[in-house]
Design a protein around this motif. Structure first.
Motif, short mmCIF file in Angstrom:
data_model
loop_
_atom_site.label_atom_id
_atom_site.label_comp_id
_atom_site.label_asym_id
_atom_site.label_seq_id
_atom_site.Cartn_x
_atom_site.Cartn_y
_atom_site.Cartn_z
N PRO A 28 31.91 3.38 23.41
CA PRO A 28 32.45 4.62 23.26
C PRO A 28 31.68 5.64 22.60
N ALA A 29 30.75 5.38 21.71
CA ALA A 29 30.04 6.40 21.14
C ALA A 29 29.11 6.86 21.87
N GLN A 30 28.56 6.12 22.84
CA GLN A 30 27.92 6.86 24.04
C GLN A 30 28.32 7.68 25.14
N GLU A 34 27.57 11.51 25.59
CA GLU A 34 27.49 12.05 26.84
C GLU A 34 28.40 12.95 27.20
N ALA A 35 29.62 12.84 27.10
CA ALA A 35 30.66 13.87 27.61
C ALA A 35 30.35 15.08 26.80
N ALA A 36 30.09 15.20 25.66
CA ALA A 36 29.75 16.42 25.03
C ALA A 36 28.51 17.09 25.53
N ARG A 37 27.54 16.21 25.86
CA ARG A 37 26.35 17.01 26.58
C ARG A 37 26.80 17.67 28.01
N ILE A 38 27.57 16.70 28.60
CA ILE A 38 28.00 17.44 30.08
C ILE A 38 28.71 18.61 29.63
N LEU A 39 29.58 18.57 28.72
CA LEU A 39 30.41 19.81 28.64
C LEU A 39 29.74 20.90 28.36
#
Length: 57
Positions: A28-30, A34-39
């Motif tokens: 979940p942390a990963q 990754e979602a924050a980076r993609i955004l």
């Protein structure tokens, strides 16, 4: 109680969670990282230009 508090609470209440994290990593942390980076990448990559005023037809 926010999501991080629930995750910390779950870790303390569920020993199996600690075992899974040790075996598989903190998925979940990963995913969140990754979602924050993609955004952030998407915000830099997509330029919709200036907004045009809305005109009714």
């Amino acid at each position: 109680m926010n999501q991080q508090d629930r995750i910390q609470h779950a870790r303390g209440d569920a020993p199996i969670y600690d075992k899974l994290v040790a075996e598989r990593g903190d998925v979940p942390a990963q995913v969140s990282t990754e979602a924050a980076r993609i955004l952030k990448d998407a915000e830099r990559s997509v330029d919709f230009g200036p907004r045009l005023p809305y005109t009714a037809l």
